[in-house]
Enzyme design. Structure first.
Site, PDB file in Angstrom:
ATOM      1  N   HIS A   1     -43.558 -84.251  45.612  1.00  0.00           N
ATOM      2  CA  HIS A   1     -44.977 -84.304  45.263  1.00  0.00           C
ATOM      3  C   HIS A   1     -45.569 -85.692  45.514  1.00  0.00           C
ATOM      4  O   HIS A   1     -46.766 -85.818  45.763  1.00  0.00           O
ATOM      5  CB  HIS A   1     -45.165 -83.892  43.804  1.00  0.00           C
ATOM      6  CG  HIS A   1     -44.942 -82.428  43.560  1.00  0.00           C
ATOM      7  ND1 HIS A   1     -43.708 -81.899  43.274  1.00  0.00           N
ATOM      8  CD2 HIS A   1     -45.799 -81.376  43.599  1.00  0.00           C
ATOM      9  CE1 HIS A   1     -43.822 -80.588  43.114  1.00  0.00           C
ATOM     10  NE2 HIS A   1     -45.084 -80.249  43.304  1.00  0.00           N
TER      11      HIS A   1
ATOM     12  N   HIS B   1     -43.578 -77.366  50.433  1.00  0.00           N
ATOM     13  CA  HIS B   1     -42.454 -76.722  49.780  1.00  0.00           C
ATOM     14  C   HIS B   1     -42.841 -75.332  49.278  1.00  0.00           C
ATOM     15  O   HIS B   1     -44.017 -74.984  49.204  1.00  0.00           O
ATOM     16  CB  HIS B   1     -41.934 -77.570  48.621  1.00  0.00           C
ATOM     17  CG  HIS B   1     -42.981 -77.898  47.595  1.00  0.00           C
ATOM     18  ND1 HIS B   1     -43.859 -78.960  47.739  1.00  0.00           N
ATOM     19  CD2 HIS B   1     -43.292 -77.312  46.414  1.00  0.00           C
ATOM     20  CE1 HIS B   1     -44.659 -79.011  46.691  1.00  0.00           C
ATOM     21  NE2 HIS B   1     -44.341 -78.019  45.872  1.00  0.00           N
TER      22      HIS B   1
ATOM     23  N   CYS C   1     -46.401 -70.667  36.848  1.00  0.00           N
ATOM     24  CA  CYS C   1     -46.219 -71.225  38.188  1.00  0.00           C
ATOM     25  C   CYS C   1     -44.883 -71.955  38.217  1.00  0.00           C
ATOM     26  O   CYS C   1     -44.362 -72.353  37.181  1.00  0.00           O
ATOM     27  CB  CYS C   1     -47.320 -72.222  38.544  1.00  0.00           C
ATOM     28  SG  CYS C   1     -48.970 -71.523  38.604  1.00  0.00           S
TER      29      CYS C   1
ATOM     30  N   HIS D   1     -41.262 -73.296  40.982  1.00  0.00           N
ATOM     31  CA  HIS D   1     -40.580 -73.443  42.262  1.00  0.00           C
ATOM     32  C   HIS D   1     -39.214 -72.776  42.196  1.00  0.00           C
ATOM     33  O   HIS D   1     -38.480 -72.988  41.220  1.00  0.00           O
ATOM     34  CB  HIS D   1     -40.381 -74.922  42.605  1.00  0.00           C
ATOM     35  CG  HIS D   1     -41.615 -75.750  42.493  1.00  0.00           C
ATOM     36  ND1 HIS D   1     -41.950 -76.412  41.322  1.00  0.00           N
ATOM     37  CD2 HIS D   1     -42.588 -76.012  43.388  1.00  0.00           C
ATOM     38  CE1 HIS D   1     -43.097 -77.059  41.508  1.00  0.00           C
ATOM     39  NE2 HIS D   1     -43.504 -76.840  42.755  1.00  0.00           N
TER      40      HIS D   1
ATOM     41  N   GLU E   1     -41.572 -70.288  30.332  1.00  0.00           N
ATOM     42  CA  GLU E   1     -42.870 -70.857  29.987  1.00  0.00           C
ATOM     43  C   GLU E   1     -43.586 -70.076  28.885  1.00  0.00           C
ATOM     44  O   GLU E   1     -44.142 -70.671  27.961  1.00  0.00           O
ATOM     45  CB  GLU E   1     -43.772 -70.918  31.232  1.00  0.00           C
ATOM     46  CG  GLU E   1     -43.316 -71.909  32.281  1.00  0.00           C
ATOM     47  CD  GLU E   1     -44.341 -72.089  33.386  1.00  0.00           C
ATOM     48  OE1 GLU E   1     -45.530 -71.761  33.168  1.00  0.00           O
ATOM     49  OE2 GLU E   1     -43.969 -72.557  34.475  1.00  0.00           O
TER      50      GLU E   1
ATOM     51  N   GLU F   1     -49.979 -81.789  45.942  1.00  0.00           N
ATOM     52  CA  GLU F   1     -49.343 -80.491  46.139  1.00  0.00           C
ATOM     53  C   GLU F   1     -49.552 -80.040  47.576  1.00  0.00           C
ATOM     54  O   GLU F   1     -50.674 -80.075  48.085  1.00  0.00           O
ATOM     55  CB  GLU F   1     -49.943 -79.434  45.203  1.00  0.00           C
ATOM     56  CG  GLU F   1     -49.519 -79.562  43.762  1.00  0.00           C
ATOM     57  CD  GLU F   1     -48.109 -79.038  43.506  1.00  0.00           C
ATOM     58  OE1 GLU F   1     -47.328 -78.893  44.482  1.00  0.00           O
ATOM     59  OE2 GLU F   1     -47.776 -78.797  42.340  1.00  0.00           O
TER      60      GLU F   1
ATOM     61  N   GLU G   1     -48.107 -76.643  49.093  1.00  0.00           N
ATOM     62  CA  GLU G   1     -47.252 -75.526  48.723  1.00  0.00           C
ATOM     63  C   GLU G   1     -47.548 -74.280  49.558  1.00  0.00           C
ATOM     64  O   GLU G   1     -48.696 -73.988  49.890  1.00  0.00           O
ATOM     65  CB  GLU G   1     -47.440 -75.173  47.246  1.00  0.00           C
ATOM     66  CG  GLU G   1     -46.953 -76.250  46.302  1.00  0.00           C
ATOM     67  CD  GLU G   1     -46.977 -75.795  44.859  1.00  0.00           C
ATOM     68  OE1 GLU G   1     -46.164 -76.318  44.077  1.00  0.00           O
ATOM     69  OE2 GLU G   1     -47.806 -74.934  44.506  1.00  0.00           O
TER      70      GLU G   1
END
Length: 338
Positions: A27, A33, A68, A70, A88, A113, A115
């Site tokens: 980041h 990514h 959200c 990864h 979360e 970001e 993404e």
């Protein structure tokens, strides 16, 4: 709390893996990514929002979608989405993959970001128990209220969530009337059944589309039919359309974009140049095709609209009344073969 040295999957613009990187470093350097977002609805048609914890590495204190994150190296994206939803928000539910969106954003703390985001949807009606280290609050909100709140106070929402709303991703999810009494699994099954039915009945659609594109001296084209879930499903597309765009147009809500509007209005929708069009008929993702002059006509079976047929050119183009009439006729022939 997330591990301090989480490893991300680096990808190219087509979501092909090209390496890995430590999360904060990725980041800081703006490395592209893989990521995911989960949008969750309840049976009343409300969307679950979370307020990101202030201690998050960026966008702390902002409202955003349910989850959200990864995927880890070697971890399937859907499995990662389910994992993070539990971590979360304290629950899991069945989720369904919708498509991919790519975005770039920079933040005041020097991070950014870049993404390629896999978007999932799910339905849930149980208790929500967020981890305070991840989310300091949550609420269930109707889509109209979310839109009005973003319009009035955009700084209260994450940059990616505002993009999802602007590009109509939530509208492609669960309509309140359809949500009641219908599980996510059953809706996914209906969507799959619709797609499979069209695949079986229209295996020659790509060849027919190629002929239509050639007859109209166009550079690209698409055919969509309305499925059991009342959305438009892609039956054929010309080669060369970017994968990220294909992911978006595989399923189109009626009333959204040129194809959805052609079906809703039961009349052709045209754009001399979709790159510069300001009518509001063209969805933002359409510009990624690199095309310009475009037309989409409804596909009629008798007097009933059953789909949409579109062709486009790389250069500006205005279609004549005679060409529009011919394309509508081609649509009627497609209806007879679906």
């Amino acid at each position: 709390m997330e591990a301090p040295r989480e490893t991300l999957i680096l990808v190219d613009a087509d979501d092909r893996e090209i390496g890995t990187s430590e999360k904060i470093d990725a980041h800081r350097r703006g490395l592209l990514h893989r990521a995911f977002s989960v949008v969750v609805w309840d049976s009343a048609g409300r969307q679950l929002l979370q307020k990101r914890a202030l201690g998050k590495y960026h966008s702390g204190g902002l409202w955003t979608n349910a989850c959200c994150g990864h995927p880890r190296p070697g971890e399937a994206v859907e499995a990662a989405a389910m994992r993070r939803l539990g971590e979360e928000m304290g629950f899991t539910c069945e989720i369904e993959w919708l498509g991919i969106v790519q975005y770039d954003a920079s933040f005041e703390n020097g991070l950014s970001e870049r993404e390629v985001v896999h978007v999932f949807r799910g339905r849930y009606d149980g208790p929500v128990r967020p981890d305070p280290a991840e989310a300091e609050g949550y609420q269930w909100c109707a889509l109209d209220r979310i839109r009005s709140d973003i319009a009035e106070t955009p700084d209260r929402f994450s940059v990616w969530f505002k993009r999802y709303i602007a590009e109509e991703w939530p509208v492609a999810l669960i309509r309140p009337s359809a949500a009641r009494g219908t599980s996510t699994a059953h809706r996914a099954e209906a969507s799959t059944m619709a797609s499979d039915a069209h695949s079986d009945a229209s295996s020659d659609m790509p060849a027919i589309l190629a002929r239509i594109v050639g007859d109209f001296a166009a550079d690209s084209g698409t055919i969509h039919f309305i499925g059991l879930d009342a959305h438009l499903h892609l039956a054929a597309a010309s080669p060369g359309i970017p994968d990220a765009v294909l992911a978006i147009i595989r399923t189109i809500p009626v009333g959204k974009g040129m194809a959805g509007l052609a079906v809703e209005r039961a009349e052709p929708v045209t754009a001399c140049n979709i790159q510069t069009d300001a009518s509001g008929d063209v969805r933002p993702g359409a510009k990624a095709t690199g095309l310009a002059g475009s037309i989409v006509v409804p596909i009629f079976d008798g007097e009933t609209v059953v789909g949409a047929l579109g062709v486009a050119n790389r250069s500006e183009r205005t279609f004549s009344d005679e060409e529009i009439a011919r394309l509508v006729l081609e649509g009627r022939r497609l209806a007879a073969r679906r």
